[in-house]
Design a protein around this motif. Structure first.
Motif, mmCIF file in Angstrom:
data_model
loop_
_atom_site.group_PDB
_atom_site.id
_atom_site.type_symbol
_atom_site.label_atom_id
_atom_site.label_comp_id
_atom_site.label_asym_id
_atom_site.label_seq_id
_atom_site.Cartn_x
_atom_site.Cartn_y
_atom_site.Cartn_z
ATOM 1 N N LEU A 59 0.833 -1.209 0.000
ATOM 2 C CA LEU A 59 0.000 0.000 0.000
ATOM 3 C C LEU A 59 0.863 1.254 0.000
ATOM 4 O O LEU A 59 0.559 2.241 0.671
ATOM 5 N N THR A 66 -6.987 4.397 -2.854
ATOM 6 C CA THR A 66 -7.159 3.036 -2.341
ATOM 7 C C THR A 66 -8.437 2.992 -1.524
ATOM 8 O O THR A 66 -8.711 3.899 -0.737
ATOM 9 N N LEU A 71 -7.605 -0.624 3.037
ATOM 10 C CA LEU A 71 -6.694 -0.088 4.050
ATOM 11 C C LEU A 71 -6.957 -0.721 5.417
ATOM 12 O O LEU A 71 -6.026 -1.070 6.142
#
Length: 337
Positions: A59, A66, A71
């Motif tokens: 990430l 995103t 996340l």
């Protein structure tokens, strides 16, 4: 210029999420939080992992958005389920543990309104609130109304502030540093040694006073060392006592050390980051005898009070008002005026 500003305003407003988007994000974060908290009774205190959360690198920061769900999933996998879980009921390895939920909400509110409280006129209510917190802690320790303090990013910085304040109070100059003497025990927190170096006192003499049978700094050995150093034309100026050592929880004899500091005119600092807030426990009151005689003290709400971590910057004063950053959750360094 006005046209350009209006164009930039349109672009900047893209950062403002609408109510429906906020509701969606809030629901996802709340769901994640509730799952984490509700599983604490069965969560491990330590998660062994060969990967050690390295998938978090997947990430990396990019220009592409995103999804929040992605996340949160990565947070759960690469942070929550790797290493020590301090919020677990089975974790007894060191002091920081799970933060109280209301303190997390306080963090949320502080982050949402994002007040700049470094100057009084910018956020007078926030500054007053912080000063109320400082006054409460000063009063709790038995300090007089003339005492003051500030909130720092942690106990380590608070100890540094104490040492620098002591240095200035004793008017020590660079030419004096190789004659200055600092007294502590080998059980003192390592931040004290770091603070000594940062304060420019690496050349000072550091006396590690032996411990008594209770693993506390020996009062007799302390006074003996101070007397000998004075006879050798050195400059004793700082004593550090621990109110709850990290290794054993031992409490140095505060009242006798305070008497020695007063007799020999040394600055007396108490590092009470661990045990200071046990002052709220009436059964512990006898242990705090003499604590109000310390010239400075370090307290750490994230330990005994289980507040969440929160970092802000150091304060200053202006126009008669004490100007400090707002934080419900930081730590206190307080001293007699």
């Amino acid at each position: 210029m006005i046209k350009k500003i209006k164009e930039l305003e349109k672009i900047s407003r893209l950062l403002d999420s609408g109510q429906s988007q906020r509701d969606k994000w809030n629901a996802e974060v709340l769901d994640y939080s509730n799952k984490f908290i509700n599983k604490l009774n069965t969560s491990k205190a330590y998660y062994a992992s060969e990967e050690n959360g390295k998938d978090i690198y997947d990430l990396d920061i990019t220009e592409q958005p995103t999804k929040l769900s992605t996340l949160l999933e990565s947070t759960s996998k690469n942070i929550d389920q790797v290493g020590i879980n301090p919020a677990s009921g089975g974790h007894m390895g060191y002091i920081p543990g799970g933060g109280l939920y209301p303190s997390a909400l306080g963090d949320y509110i502080a982050a949402v309104n994002n007040r700049y409280a470094g100057v009084f006129f910018a956020a007078p209510g926030a500054v007053r609130l912080e000063n109320m917190l400082i006054r409460w802690m000063c009063k709790l320790m038995g300090y007089p109304e003339t005492s003051t303090g500030n909130l720092t990013s942690g106990g380590s910085i608070a100890n540094l502030v104490a040492i620098v304040t002591a240095r200035e109070s004793h008017n020590l100059k660079a030419r004096d540093f190789d004659k200055a003497v600092i007294y502590l025990s080998e059980q003192a927190h390592h931040s004290i040694q770091k603070a000594i170096r940062i304060a420019g006192l690496s050349e000072a003499h550091i006396r590690y006073i032996p411990l008594d049978a209770g693993l506390r700094l020996s009062v007799n050995e302390l006074e003996k060392a101070i007397t000998e150093d004075k006879e050798n034309d050195l400059i004793p100026f700082f004593i550090n006592a621990s109110f709850g050592t990290t290794n054993t929880g031992a409490i140095d004899p505060v009242a006798p050390i305070a008497a020695i500091a007063k007799k020999h005119k040394l600055w007396f600092h108490v590092d009470a980051a661990y045990g200071g807030f046990f002052k709220l426990v009436s059964e512990m009151s006898s242990k705090f005898e003499g604590i109000e005689k310390a010239d400075s003290i370090t307290l750490d709400p994230h330990k005994t009070l289980f507040f969440t971590f929160r970092n802000w910057y150091d304060p200053y004063e202006r126009q008669g008002e004490t100007l400090k950053s707002l934080s419900f959750l930081s730590r206190l360094y307080a001293r007699h005026a």
